[in-house]
Design a protein around this motif. Structure first.
Motif, PDB file in Angstrom:
ATOM      1  N   PRO A 224     -67.372  26.110 -31.045  1.00  0.00           N
ATOM      2  CA  PRO A 224     -66.265  26.711 -31.785  1.00  0.00           C
ATOM      3  C   PRO A 224     -65.065  25.790 -31.963  1.00  0.00           C
ATOM      4  CG  PRO A 224     -67.172  28.290 -30.234  1.00  0.00           C
ATOM      5  CD  PRO A 224     -67.847  26.985 -29.942  1.00  0.00           C
ATOM      6  N   SER A 225     -64.679  25.068 -30.920  1.00  0.00           N
ATOM      7  CA  SER A 225     -63.477  24.235 -30.990  1.00  0.00           C
ATOM      8  C   SER A 225     -63.603  23.113 -32.020  1.00  0.00           C
ATOM      9  CB  SER A 225     -63.179  23.639 -29.613  1.00  0.00           C
ATOM     10  OG  SER A 225     -64.276  22.848 -29.163  1.00  0.00           O
ATOM     11  N   ARG A 226     -64.837  22.743 -32.340  1.00  0.00           N
ATOM     12  CA  ARG A 226     -65.056  21.650 -33.284  1.00  0.00           C
ATOM     13  C   ARG A 226     -64.521  21.981 -34.674  1.00  0.00           C
ATOM     14  NH1 ARG A 226     -71.163  20.163 -33.820  1.00  0.00           N
ATOM     15  NH2 ARG A 226     -70.799  19.719 -31.594  1.00  0.00           N
ATOM     16  N   TYR A 227     -64.487  23.259 -35.003  1.00  0.00           N
ATOM     17  CA  TYR A 227     -64.113  23.663 -36.357  1.00  0.00           C
ATOM     18  C   TYR A 227     -62.723  24.314 -36.442  1.00  0.00           C
ATOM     19  CZ  TYR A 227     -69.119  23.021 -37.137  1.00  0.00           C
ATOM     20  OH  TYR A 227     -70.394  22.497 -37.206  1.00  0.00           O
ATOM     21  N   LEU A 228     -62.051  24.457 -35.312  1.00  0.00           N
ATOM     22  CA  LEU A 228     -60.761  25.149 -35.339  1.00  0.00           C
ATOM     23  C   LEU A 228     -59.728  24.396 -36.179  1.00  0.00           C
ATOM     24  CD1 LEU A 228     -60.378  26.480 -31.680  1.00  0.00           C
ATOM     25  CD2 LEU A 228     -60.605  27.822 -33.781  1.00  0.00           C
ATOM     26  N   GLY A 229     -59.628  23.082 -35.979  1.00  0.00           N
ATOM     27  CA  GLY A 229     -58.672  22.296 -36.755  1.00  0.00           C
ATOM     28  C   GLY A 229     -58.985  22.344 -38.240  1.00  0.00           C
ATOM     29  N   LYS A 230     -60.274  22.281 -38.578  1.00  0.00           N
ATOM     30  CA  LYS A 230     -60.675  22.335 -39.970  1.00  0.00           C
ATOM     31  C   LYS A 230     -60.372  23.700 -40.572  1.00  0.00           C
ATOM     32  CE  LYS A 230     -64.386  18.970 -39.229  1.00  0.00           C
ATOM     33  NZ  LYS A 230     -65.850  18.734 -39.224  1.00  0.00           N
ATOM     34  N   ALA A 231     -60.543  24.742 -39.775  1.00  0.00           N
ATOM     35  CA  ALA A 231     -60.258  26.086 -40.272  1.00  0.00           C
ATOM     36  C   ALA A 231     -58.767  26.259 -40.563  1.00  0.00           C
ATOM     37  CB  ALA A 231     -60.727  27.137 -39.265  1.00  0.00           C
ATOM     38  N   TRP A 232     -57.919  25.753 -39.657  1.00  0.00           N
ATOM     39  CA  TRP A 232     -56.479  25.822 -39.894  1.00  0.00           C
ATOM     40  C   TRP A 232     -56.095  25.018 -41.133  1.00  0.00           C
ATOM     41  CZ3 TRP A 232     -53.411  29.333 -38.230  1.00  0.00           C
ATOM     42  CH2 TRP A 232     -53.566  29.909 -36.963  1.00  0.00           C
ATOM     43  N   ALA A 234     -58.029  24.290 -43.732  1.00  0.00           N
ATOM     44  CA  ALA A 234     -58.531  24.983 -44.911  1.00  0.00           C
ATOM     45  C   ALA A 234     -57.649  26.172 -45.268  1.00  0.00           C
ATOM     46  CB  ALA A 234     -59.965  25.449 -44.678  1.00  0.00           C
ATOM     47  N   LEU A 235     -57.204  26.909 -44.251  1.00  0.00           N
ATOM     48  CA  LEU A 235     -56.339  28.062 -44.489  1.00  0.00           C
ATOM     49  C   LEU A 235     -55.010  27.626 -45.090  1.00  0.00           C
ATOM     50  CD1 LEU A 235     -55.859  31.126 -44.151  1.00  0.00           C
ATOM     51  CD2 LEU A 235     -54.944  30.628 -41.873  1.00  0.00           C
ATOM     52  N   CYS A 236     -54.439  26.568 -44.547  1.00  0.00           N
ATOM     53  CA  CYS A 236     -53.122  26.102 -45.012  1.00  0.00           C
ATOM     54  C   CYS A 236     -53.182  25.475 -46.408  1.00  0.00           C
ATOM     55  CB  CYS A 236     -52.544  25.093 -44.015  1.00  0.00           C
ATOM     56  SG  CYS A 236     -52.117  25.811 -42.415  1.00  0.00           S
ATOM     57  N   ILE A 237     -54.327  24.915 -46.754  1.00  0.00           N
ATOM     58  CA  ILE A 237     -54.465  24.311 -48.084  1.00  0.00           C
ATOM     59  C   ILE A 237     -54.891  25.346 -49.114  1.00  0.00           C
ATOM     60  CG2 ILE A 237     -55.801  22.668 -49.464  1.00  0.00           C
ATOM     61  CD1 ILE A 237     -55.941  20.865 -47.007  1.00  0.00           C
ATOM     62  N   ALA A 238     -55.883  26.186 -48.772  1.00  0.00           N
ATOM     63  CA  ALA A 238     -56.434  27.131 -49.741  1.00  0.00           C
ATOM     64  C   ALA A 238     -55.453  28.244 -50.093  1.00  0.00           C
ATOM     65  CB  ALA A 238     -57.732  27.731 -49.196  1.00  0.00           C
ATOM     66  N   THR A 239     -54.670  28.705 -49.120  1.00  0.00           N
ATOM     67  CA  THR A 239     -53.771  29.831 -49.386  1.00  0.00           C
ATOM     68  C   THR A 239     -52.753  29.531 -50.480  1.00  0.00           C
ATOM     69  OG1 THR A 239     -54.054  30.642 -47.114  1.00  0.00           O
ATOM     70  CG2 THR A 239     -52.144  31.446 -48.355  1.00  0.00           C
ATOM     71  N   ALA A 263     -62.435  33.084 -45.402  1.00  0.00           N
ATOM     72  CA  ALA A 263     -63.408  32.647 -44.404  1.00  0.00           C
ATOM     73  C   ALA A 263     -62.716  31.920 -43.252  1.00  0.00           C
ATOM     74  CB  ALA A 263     -64.457  31.743 -45.056  1.00  0.00           C
ATOM     75  N   SER A 264     -61.700  31.131 -43.576  1.00  0.00           N
ATOM     76  CA  SER A 264     -60.953  30.417 -42.531  1.00  0.00           C
ATOM     77  C   SER A 264     -60.235  31.391 -41.616  1.00  0.00           C
ATOM     78  CB  SER A 264     -59.942  29.461 -43.177  1.00  0.00           C
ATOM     79  OG  SER A 264     -60.589  28.515 -44.003  1.00  0.00           O
ATOM     80  N   LEU A 265     -59.616  32.410 -42.204  1.00  0.00           N
ATOM     81  CA  LEU A 265     -58.904  33.400 -41.398  1.00  0.00           C
ATOM     82  C   LEU A 265     -59.859  34.166 -40.499  1.00  0.00           C
ATOM     83  CD1 LEU A 265     -56.310  34.877 -40.661  1.00  0.00           C
ATOM     84  CD2 LEU A 265     -56.682  36.385 -42.632  1.00  0.00           C
ATOM     85  N   VAL A 266     -61.018  34.536 -41.031  1.00  0.00           N
ATOM     86  CA  VAL A 266     -62.011  35.258 -40.221  1.00  0.00           C
ATOM     87  C   VAL A 266     -62.482  34.392 -39.058  1.00  0.00           C
ATOM     88  CG1 VAL A 266     -64.345  36.217 -40.228  1.00  0.00           C
ATOM     89  CG2 VAL A 266     -62.773  36.770 -42.089  1.00  0.00           C
ATOM     90  N   TYR A 267     -62.753  33.123 -39.322  1.00  0.00           N
ATOM     91  CA  TYR A 267     -63.188  32.218 -38.255  1.00  0.00           C
ATOM     92  C   TYR A 267     -62.101  32.102 -37.177  1.00  0.00           C
ATOM     93  CZ  TYR A 267     -65.101  28.146 -35.870  1.00  0.00           C
ATOM     94  OH  TYR A 267     -65.609  27.301 -34.910  1.00  0.00           O
ATOM     95  N   LEU A 268     -60.867  31.943 -37.602  1.00  0.00           N
ATOM     96  CA  LEU A 268     -59.772  31.817 -36.644  1.00  0.00           C
ATOM     97  C   LEU A 268     -59.586  33.102 -35.848  1.00  0.00           C
ATOM     98  CD1 LEU A 268     -57.248  29.873 -38.901  1.00  0.00           C
ATOM     99  CD2 LEU A 268     -58.443  28.982 -36.889  1.00  0.00           C
ATOM    100  N   SER A 269     -59.821  34.238 -36.490  1.00  0.00           N
ATOM    101  CA  SER A 269     -59.685  35.505 -35.771  1.00  0.00           C
ATOM    102  C   SER A 269     -60.705  35.608 -34.642  1.00  0.00           C
ATOM    103  CB  SER A 269     -59.857  36.683 -36.734  1.00  0.00           C
ATOM    104  OG  SER A 269     -61.221  36.871 -37.094  1.00  0.00           O
ATOM    105  N   LEU A 270     -61.846  34.959 -34.810  1.00  0.00           N
ATOM    106  CA  LEU A 270     -62.898  35.019 -33.798  1.00  0.00           C
ATOM    107  C   LEU A 270     -62.727  33.985 -32.697  1.00  0.00           C
ATOM    108  CD1 LEU A 270     -66.042  35.506 -36.091  1.00  0.00           C
ATOM    109  CD2 LEU A 270     -64.941  37.226 -34.649  1.00  0.00           C
ATOM    110  N   TYR A 271     -62.186  32.804 -33.027  1.00  0.00           N
ATOM    111  CA  TYR A 271     -62.235  31.697 -32.076  1.00  0.00           C
ATOM    112  C   TYR A 271     -60.885  31.086 -31.703  1.00  0.00           C
ATOM    113  CZ  TYR A 271     -67.188  31.987 -33.009  1.00  0.00           C
ATOM    114  OH  TYR A 271     -68.471  32.447 -33.138  1.00  0.00           O
TER     115      TYR A 271
END
Length: 376
Positions: A224-232, A234-239, A263-271
């Protein structure tokens, strides 16, 4: 929009209900603050329709999770479709009975309007309104929100077959391909004059983004931690790109950005381990709102349309909160008196994940719950 994430012990994942709560509030404020404008809410929630994309991502995530975990089990198709029907049909068909049966019987003039603006009426019980009715989002009353339910039902017809008979690697390739090709298809359809807002083929980004997420988190090497930075990131760019592309009416790419942000928000909500995020998503009001979100989605237009008929929209600051509270009351009644009794019947249609399915889908993954209980 109707599945529930559960922990290994069977308890609901409150953060996913919180996501649903955010999604339904965005939709309600988008739909109703135009008629009941105050505090500039109509401008703030002008793009609140994007809450539907949150629902699509959640549905893709949870449905795909269920299917992946049970695809080798006996009764795979029977149990899946029985459970979907028990979840979606009772309130949906009760709503259709109200619109096409009770209202025309009690209020013939209003019933005539319902049929005129929702023709052919038989498209609704067949979940074909998003193809057969021009601008289905403008259908009368609560019928105007059912286009997204039609998209999900059509998704249910095809995706379980693909999950059952395709390898996980092929499913991942299909999901990525659909996500990448969707904006190209939308650009083509929009240039041909096709309404892409409610078209199933132009709204697959969110469902496939959720499906891809379900596949990734079941990978044997998933961390999970491998994708947390990417999820943040993606959220900050896509929004902001969602709002920028919507401002220039580039709907063909808006949906892609909205799906990525969702999808980024959902991932962050989980991990994500940030307490402020988890605290916000586990807020009791949001969690309860998410729990009754299906009823809110289908029924919220009833009190607001009635209020408009009574000219209560002349006093928006006073009327809107009262009408919203009535919508919550109706959804709560629906949840307790109609939806939950049918949901209790799901116990007769339970598929147990097979050992080989668990191994092939990555049962050793690290997350807030086992893959066998991602959705229910």
């Amino acid at each position: 929009m109707r599945e529930t994430g559960r922990t290994e012990s069977g308890a609901r994942l409150p953060q996913l209900d919180g996501i649903r709560g955010i999604a339904i509030l965005l939709v309600i404020f988008h739909n109703e603050t135009v008629k009941y404008p105050f505090l500039h809410l109509d401008r703030i929630f002008a793009n609140g329709w994007m809450g539907v994309d949150l629902f699509f991502v959640l549905s893709g995530l949870l449905i795909t999770g269920i299917l992946l975990d049970t695809r080798q089990s006996a009764g795979y198709f029977k149990n899946f479709y029985a459970r979907r029907c028990l979840r979606t049909w009772p309130l949906y068909y009760a709503s259709l009975l109200l619109m096409f049966g009770i209202i025309p019987l009690l209020l013939p003039a209003q019933g005539k309007i319902v049929f005129e603006r929702s023709s052919p009426w038989w498209a609704f019980p067949l979940y074909l309104q998003n193809f057969l009715i021009p601008a289905p989002e403008k259908a009368t009353g609560l019928l105007g929100v059912t286009w997204s339910l039609a998209i999900e039902e059509q998704f249910y017809l095809v995706w379980p077959l693909m999950v059952r008979f395709c390898s996980t690697r092929l499913l991942r390739w299909i999901a990525v391909s659909v996500i990448c090709l969707s904006p190209v298809l939308r650009l083509f359809l929009s240039s041909a004059g096709v309404d892409i807002y409610a078209n199933t083929f132009s709204r697959l980004d969110g469902l496939m983004a959720g499906a891809l997420l379900a596949i990734v988190i079941r990978s044997t090497d998933f961390v999970p931690s491998r994708y947390l930075g990417k999820a943040w990131m993606a959220l900050c760019i896509a929004t902001p790109l969602v709002f920028l592309t919507e401002a220039v009416d580039a709907r063909w790419i808006v949906f892609s950005m909205s799906a990525a942000a969702s999808a980024s928000l959902v991932y962050l909500s989980l991990y994500s381990g940030h307490t402020w995020l988890q605290g916000a998503l586990r807020n009791r009001f949001l969690v309860y709102t998410g729990t009754i979100s299906y009823g809110l989605y289908l029924l919220h237009k009833i009190p607001f349309n009635l209020g408009t008929a009574l000219h209560l929209n002349q006093y928006p600051a006073l009327a809107a909160p009262i009408l919203l509270a009535i919508a919550y009351g109706m959804a709560a009644l629906s949840w307790n008196l109609l939806e939950r009794p049918f949901l209790n019947l799901k116990r007769f249609f339970v598929s147990q994940p097979s050992v080989c399915a668990m191994r092939s889908s990555g049962a050793s993954w690290k997350g807030p719950r086992t893959p066998a209980t991602l959705g229910d």
